[in-house]
Structures are given as C-alpha cells and as structure tokens.
Design an enzyme around this catalytic site. Structure first.
Site, PDB file in Angstrom:
ATOM      1  N   ARG A  51      22.034   3.349  20.506  1.00 16.41           N
ATOM      2  CA  ARG A  51      21.745   3.730  21.987  1.00 16.41           C
ATOM      3  C   ARG A  51      20.537   4.483  22.080  1.00 16.41           C
ATOM      4  NH1 ARG A  51      27.038   5.551  24.460  1.00 16.41           N
ATOM      5  NH2 ARG A  51      26.623   6.944  22.778  1.00 16.41           N
ATOM      6  N   LYS A 187      35.745   4.950  -4.922  1.00 17.68           N
ATOM      7  CA  LYS A 187      35.143   6.004  -5.777  1.00 17.68           C
ATOM      8  C   LYS A 187      35.487   5.921  -7.345  1.00 17.68           C
ATOM      9  CE  LYS A 187      35.512   9.689  -2.253  1.00 17.68           C
ATOM     10  NZ  LYS A 187      34.396  10.173  -2.035  1.00 17.68           N
ATOM     11  N   HIS A 245      43.082   7.437   3.238  1.00 17.17           N
ATOM     12  CA  HIS A 245      42.593   7.723   1.916  1.00 17.17           C
ATOM     13  C   HIS A 245      43.767   8.192   0.824  1.00 17.17           C
ATOM     14  CE1 HIS A 245      38.734   7.161   3.622  1.00 17.17           C
ATOM     15  NE2 HIS A 245      38.603   8.539   4.228  1.00 17.17           N
TER      16      HIS A 245
HETATM   17  C1  BG6 Z   1      36.261  10.296   5.850  1.00 14.16           C
HETATM   18  C2  BG6 Z   1      36.907  11.095   7.008  1.00 14.16           C
HETATM   19  O1  BG6 Z   1      36.832   9.090   6.160  1.00 14.16           O
HETATM   20  O2  BG6 Z   1      36.339  10.933   4.729  1.00 14.16           O
HETATM   21  C3  BG6 Z   1      36.047  12.537   6.879  1.00 14.16           C
HETATM   22  O3  BG6 Z   1      36.635  10.730   8.421  1.00 14.16           O
HETATM   23  C4  BG6 Z   1      35.971  13.060   5.637  1.00 14.16           C
HETATM   24  O4  BG6 Z   1      36.671  13.497   7.872  1.00 14.16           O
HETATM   25  C5  BG6 Z   1      35.596  12.029   4.528  1.00 14.16           C
HETATM   26  O5  BG6 Z   1      35.104  14.199   5.641  1.00 14.16           O
HETATM   27  C6  BG6 Z   1      35.593  12.566   2.994  1.00 14.16           C
HETATM   28  O6  BG6 Z   1      35.063  11.472   2.258  1.00 14.16           O
HETATM   29  P1  BG6 Z   1      33.998  12.004   1.185  1.00 14.16           P
HETATM   30  O7  BG6 Z   1      33.865  10.740   0.360  1.00 14.16           O
HETATM   31  O8  BG6 Z   1      32.917  12.756   1.838  1.00 14.16           O
HETATM   32  O9  BG6 Z   1      35.035  12.896   0.375  1.00 14.16           O
END
Ligand code: BG6
Length: 494
Positions: A51, A187, A245
């Site tokens: 935006r 990962k 996750h």
């Molecule tokens: C994201 C979440 O999916 O994953 C975040 O929305 C979080 O809140 C993040 O901080 C963590 O991922 P990574 O790869 O930075 O550990």
C-alpha cells in the site's frame, strides 16, 4: 519429489504485503540467499505489492536496508545488484480491483514469455479472501494448474473458518496450485529428523511406547510480539504456533515410515498421527493445557514491557503469549506416551528443541551404589539456534566405586564451514519448482484444528483472567502440573 521442467518454472513472483514483517524478516533474506546460491532462474521477476506510496527506486532502497540488517557476513556486490534488478514495486490496495488490473497488465507486459506466476500472501489472514477473489476477477488464477498461491499460517482461526477459507481457495484455484506453508517443515533439523528416524536402523526399533517415556517439544522465543499486535492479539500462541508449527513437529516425530518420500505419502502418515490424537474432553482442558501472558521483566539484562503494555494491544487483553499442552496419541506405537508441547514469547531464551526421554532401565542394578537411581537416557534434537543432536547415556566413572555419570554424545548437523539457511529458502525453491512435499494438505490443517478446538473453545469463554509470567522467565510455573509423574520436568537446556 516431483519438480517442474525448466520451461514450466514461474517467471514472476508476486509478494502481497511486501513491506510487512514476514517479507522483511523471512522472504527477502531467503530470496537473496537463493540468488547468492544461483538458484533463481535468470528470467524470474519479483513484484513487490504494497500500500505504501513508493516507487521501485524507493523499494530497492528498502531492500538494501532490510538486507543490510539481516544478512550476516559480507554480501557480494554483483549478486546484490542482480537481486535488486529483479524487483518492480507496485503500489496497490488489496481490496481494490483496479490494483489487480494494474498487476495483470504488469504481468502481461513483463517482457518475457511468462509461463506462470507465484502469488505469495504475506498478509494478515483477514485479507486472504479479498486477494483470492480479486485475483479471480482479473483472471490471474489462470492458467489453472500453473499459477500458484502460497498461503501462510494460521490457516483460518478455527475449524469453521479454515473450511471457509479452503472452500474459497478451491472456488478459484485447483489443489495443485495451493501451497499451504508451515515454515517449520523447511527447517533443516526437522527434515533431518526424517533421515535420523528412517535411515538409521539403530533408532527405529526404540522409537515407541516400549522404550520412550515421554516427548517434549519446545519452541521458546525471547522476542516479544514485535509490531504485530493487530494480528497477534486476535491469534495468540495457540493459533500462532501450537496448532501449526508444534503440531507439525509432533507429526514428524510420531509418524510411521511413509511408503515413499512423496508429498501425499508423507502427508497421509502425518494425518494418521493427527487423527490418532486423543480428543481433549471439555472437562479435561484444565488438565491438558496451560496458558499465560508475559508481564514486564527483562531480556538479556534489558527491561522490557509486558504484553498488555505493547503498542496496539488492549490493556485488558487476555490473549495468551504462552501455551503448554499435553496430548496422547492412541495408536500401537504411542499409546500411553505423553507428548508435552510448549511455546511462548519473551521466554528466557531463544531455543527450539525436541527432547525424547527414554524409560528407566527395567532393573536398577546400580541401586546399591552411591547413585540412588539412574537418570534416564535422552535424545535431544535442537532445531535452533544450533542444529544438532545429542544423546545422553551413562558411562562408568573411572575409579574404585561403581559410580556412573551421564555423558553427552554430540552431533552437530552443520560442519564449521557450512552455512546454515533459514527454512524459507528450501520452501520458496519448492514453490518455484512445484514440489509440494513440505507443504500442508487441507486435512492436516483440519485435524490439527480439531485437536486444539476444545482448548480454544474453553479459553474463549474464560475471558476474565489470564495468569502472567515475568518476561525472561520460562513461563508460568503452573505448566509443571501437566506432567504425569513426579520424575518428569521441562527440559530447558540441551
Ligand atoms: C511465525 C510466528 O510463524 O513463526 C511468529 O507467526 C514466530 O510469531 C515465528 O516468531 C518463529 O519462527 P522462526 O523461524 O523465526 O523461529
């Protein structure tokens, strides 16, 4: 793993929400790393859609600033210039069809004969519907089967909304076009877990209820909510992290070996795990799940504010920034083995790991020795910051007595001269190449929502109060009451 022939590779990558957090923290660094590794095809253009009233020159300036902050080590000037040259900035409003007409024109006149486009929704879930519908209106969902749409988690905010979102996507896109991303699957350690389990005959026979006492999955973050109050205050830790996750990590730990390392074979096995998780009964939510919210405290010696004082958060918000939960998987392999999951913001340190605790030996042979009871074995898989595996085993202490001590066998997955990448590099490359193995199928999303649904519903009515924990601690002490036995405790360190 199926990937596309070179002439079918997409030649435009559109990022909706290009000036947002996700684009800056993850997408731009990952795309840059792919550039540096010479994995982006020469003809790939990247359209940054946002935006802000910027032009391409201003956008490139922004990319420079973002990468200067986030890319560790020296950047190569030639690579950097090549990367910047790929970008075009398009100022637009996600709700305005005219902006999509502008995008369509831009894509048609991109210069190169373009086989397909990737649309990456790096935006708030509330905006997904508008984008999907507007893409259809201007015909950008076609060619069907070729143009792809990447949807970030959380996929919906409960089962019902996940279904609605899925229906909406399916009205306008075929399933092969939809990439539901959960970056934890990209990962390195998570992928390594598959290798560790299924390429080592040593491990697999032990990986079950006969030998394993319990499993802990921890994703601890020391960061707060950064500038994401608008999204986070609606989501909370359960939706933001645990439903996706941590559930994905659980499925990879618990699944049966798939018949092949192919997208559907792998996903079938993951779904079986999710379907086998014992539903948490309404009256048992309290015994299965703990929530908390960070109060003021300190991180690395620096004072930090509490969640309710963060900009954009309602002062009386009861959104959880910490969740710990216990699940049982009622199948032959895992019946009776508790899986403890926890995640939180503003915890004592940034660490993600899977800790597997084995059972005590059946006979306490060393009971008469000074050591009263022998500590159990652990296998620890560290996901971040370091990517490594440790095994804790007993050895005899040298000397006259029959004393034992615990020794750690360490295996770092990364050699000192190897660069580690974030998960997004692998996943973005997979999107570009059309490999869906590490992406989520809708039934996975659906079953994961089913697992957490009773907890969500219960918390939704308990809106008066949420326990707090000081920022910089390991979360609410109450989380210890999840354990089934006194000799179980959270493992905070490797
Ligand atoms: C994201 C979440 O999916 O994953 C975040 O929305 C979080 O809140 C993040 O901080 C963590 O991922 P990574 O790869 O930075 O550990």
């Amino acid at each position: 793993m199926t990937t596309l022939a070179d002439d079918k590779l997409p030649c435009t990558f559109v990022i909706f929400g290009a000036t947002g957090n996700l684009a800056s923290n993850k997408l731009l660094p990952a795309l840059y790393h792919l550039e540096a590794a010479a994995r982006l095809s020469e003809s790939l253009n990247i359209v940054a859609f946002s935006r802000r009233d910027w032009d391409t020159a201003r956008w490139r300036e922004h990319v420079r600033e973002v990468l200067a902050e986030r890319i560790k080590g020296r950047t190569d000037d030639a690579v950097f210039e090549r990367f910047l040259a790929r970008f075009v900035y398009l100022q637009g409003d996600l709700n305005d069809v005219a902006s999509y007409e502008g995008l369509a024109t831009r894509l048609q006149h991109g210069g190169v004969a373009c086989s397909s486009t990737v649309f990456y929704l790096a935006i708030k879930p509330a905006e997904f519907a508008a984008v999907v519908q507007n893409l259809e209106t201007v015909g950008l969902n076609k060619p069907r089967g070729l143009n792809r749409i990447v949807v970030e988690k959380p996929f919906g905010e409960d089962i019902e909304s996940a279904h609605m979102l899925n229906q909406l996507l399916h009205q306008h896109f075929d399933e092969e076009q939809i990439f539901r991303i959960d970056h934890f699957l990209g990962k390195e350690t998570v992928q390594n877990l598959l290798v560790f389990r299924f390429a080592n005959t040593l491990i697999e026979p032990l990986w079950n209820r006969n030998f394993i006492d319990h499993v802990q999955i921890t994703v601890a973050e020391s960061i707060g909510i950064e500038k994401r109050a608008e999204y986070y205050d609606r989501a909370g830790a359960l939706r933001d992290m645990l439903q996706n996750h941590l559930m994905q990590l659980l499925t990879v730990v618990a699944m049966e070996p798939p018949p092949a390392l192919e997208a559907d074979a792998l996903r079938d096995e993951k779904v079986k795990v999710l379907r086998s998780i014992r539903p948490v009964a309404k009256r048992a939510v309290h015994a299965h799940a703990i929530r908390g919210q960070y109060a003021r405290g300190s991180i690395d010696g620096e004072p930090v504010v509490g969640y309710a004082q963060e900009a954009g958060v309602e002062r009386n918000s009861v959104t959880e920034t910490y969740v710990a939960a216990k699940f049982y998987i009622d199948n032959w392999r895992w019946r009776g083995v508790p899986f403890y999951l926890r995640t939180g913001k503003r915890l004592a340190k940034q660490t993600s790991m899977i800790a597997i605790r084995f059972r005590h030996p059946p006979q306490q042979l060393f009971r008469e020795t000074p050591l009263e009871s022998v500590a159990p074995n652990w296998v620890l898989l560290s996901i971040q910051p370091e990517e490594s595996m440790r095994m804790e085993i007993h050895v005899k202490q040298p000397g006259l007595d029959m004393d034992t001590r615990v020794m750690q066998m360490n295996a770092s997955f990364v050699k000192t001269d190897e660069q580690t990448l974030d998960a997004y590099e692998t996943l973005l490359l997979d999107v570009i190449e059309g490999d869906r193995t590490l992406f989520i199928r809708f039934d996975e999303v659906e079953w994961a929502w089913r697992v957490v649904d009773p907890i969500l519903k219960h918390w939704a009515v308990e809106r008066e109060y949420i326990p707090t924990y000081p920022a910089g601690s390991w979360g609410p002490a109450d989380a210890n009451r999840l354990f089934d036995s006194d000799d179980q405790a959270w493992r905070n360190e490797l």
